[in-house]
Design a protein around this motif. Structure first.
Motif, mmCIF file in Angstrom:
data_model
loop_
_atom_site.group_PDB
_atom_site.id
_atom_site.type_symbol
_atom_site.label_atom_id
_atom_site.label_comp_id
_atom_site.label_asym_id
_atom_site.label_seq_id
_atom_site.Cartn_x
_atom_site.Cartn_y
_atom_site.Cartn_z
ATOM 1 N N MET A 121 -13.804 64.740 122.576
ATOM 2 C CA MET A 121 -14.580 65.040 121.384
ATOM 3 C C MET A 121 -15.835 64.494 121.312
ATOM 4 S SD MET A 121 -10.910 65.202 118.977
ATOM 5 C CE MET A 121 -9.746 66.421 119.152
ATOM 6 N N THR A 125 -15.712 59.667 118.032
ATOM 7 C CA THR A 125 -14.332 59.749 117.610
ATOM 8 C C THR A 125 -13.322 58.990 118.228
ATOM 9 O OG1 THR A 125 -14.771 62.179 117.825
ATOM 10 C CG2 THR A 125 -12.342 61.711 117.846
ATOM 11 N N GLN A 202 -8.286 60.770 116.546
ATOM 12 C CA GLN A 202 -9.148 61.848 116.396
ATOM 13 C C GLN A 202 -10.071 61.908 114.956
ATOM 14 O OE1 GLN A 202 -7.557 65.895 117.223
ATOM 15 N NE2 GLN A 202 -6.155 65.013 118.831
#
Length: 274
Positions: A121, A125, A202
């Motif tokens: 990502m 992150t 995340q």
């Protein structure tokens, strides 16, 4: 806007009673008030704290993995607990995991799974994973496919009592009072002390209300940084030997000091041997 403003001021005073720093978000809101010519905005104390407590933005995280691992040293990790207390820790040790060809990386060979998705990502992150089925480690994604930086050790700056509570709550049996240097000197200790678990996987360090990074006040120079081998890599061939762990020389909060590398660096004139 008055009730909102009163609420913010109440939050501020409550937090300041147990914290030497005003919280960033309440300050941001106060300073953004259209009728914000109140005393906090003009107060010298507020102006200084506001300047120092700026948050590291997306462009800071958007750099190559090794560069980011070094750039993290000296920066401040901030965690806001549900009860409003803030924990502050200066990053003193990191490891770079380059993805792809890096045999020690969870994303070696470009392999993307549900577990390691955060590594792919956008930079900044959080990638949180579990080891031995009980402990957590926290990483931050960087530039590069599947590349991330492991946060290994922090120097606790604020909220040490809360860190002790969180550490002892996660340890089994009777526990001795931990010394300051023992609170965050290792990746899973750091996660325990800061209350970081799988729920943080995340999350975006530039957007999250419970965890972010602030710029350190005294950035280290190249001569203050020791580059050595990563820890716990095992039999990963040449990748076990690559100098992808970085720490602040002479800092007692580092988890594992490499005296040999430090002597070699001193011999080459990188810094004076202390």
């Amino acid at each position: 806007t008055m009730p909102r403003k009163r609420k913010l001021l109440a939050q501020l005073s409550a937090l300041q009673s147990n914290s030497s720093f005003p919280p960033f978000d309440a300050l941001e809101n106060l300073n953004a008030m259209p009728d914000g010519n109140s005393s906090p905005k003009s107060s010298k104390y507020f102006a200084i704290e506001k300047k120092n407590s700026s948050q590291l933005e997306a462009d800071f995280f958007n750099q190559p993995c090794i560069s980011l691992a070094k750039s993290f040293l000296g920066q401040i990790l901030v965690r806001k607990l549900p009860d409003g207390r803030e924990l502050w820790g200066r990053i003193v040790e990191t490891e770079a995991y380059l993805g792809g060809e890096d045999e020690a990386s969870h994303s070696k060979g470009g392999k993307q799974t549900q577990r390691n998705a955060a590594m792919f990502m956008k930079p900044g992150t959080l990638y949180v994973y579990q080891i031995y089925g009980i402990y957590f480690c926290v990483n931050v994604s960087s530039q590069g496919e599947g590349a991330a930086v492991l946060l290994r050790s922090l120097e606790p700056l604020q909220g040490l009592d809360a860190m002790r509570e969180l550490r002892s709550a996660s340890r089994k049996g009777p526990t001795k009072l931990l010394k300051d240097w023992q609170l965050c000197n290792g990746p899973s200790k750091l996660c325990q002390a800061f209350g970081i678990d799988k729920a943080f996987d995340q999350r975006d360090l530039t957007q999250d209300a419970a965890i972010w990074m602030a710029p350190g006040h005294d950035p280290p120079g190249e001569q203050d940084v020791v580059a050595t081998t990563r820890i716990g890599i095992g039999n990963r061939g040449e990748w076990a030997q690559k100098p992808l762990r970085f720490y602040l020389r002479g800092n007692k909060f580092v988890s594992v000091v490499d005296k040999k590398t430090e002597r070699e660096m001193a011999a080459m004139g990188h810094f004076s041997c202390s």
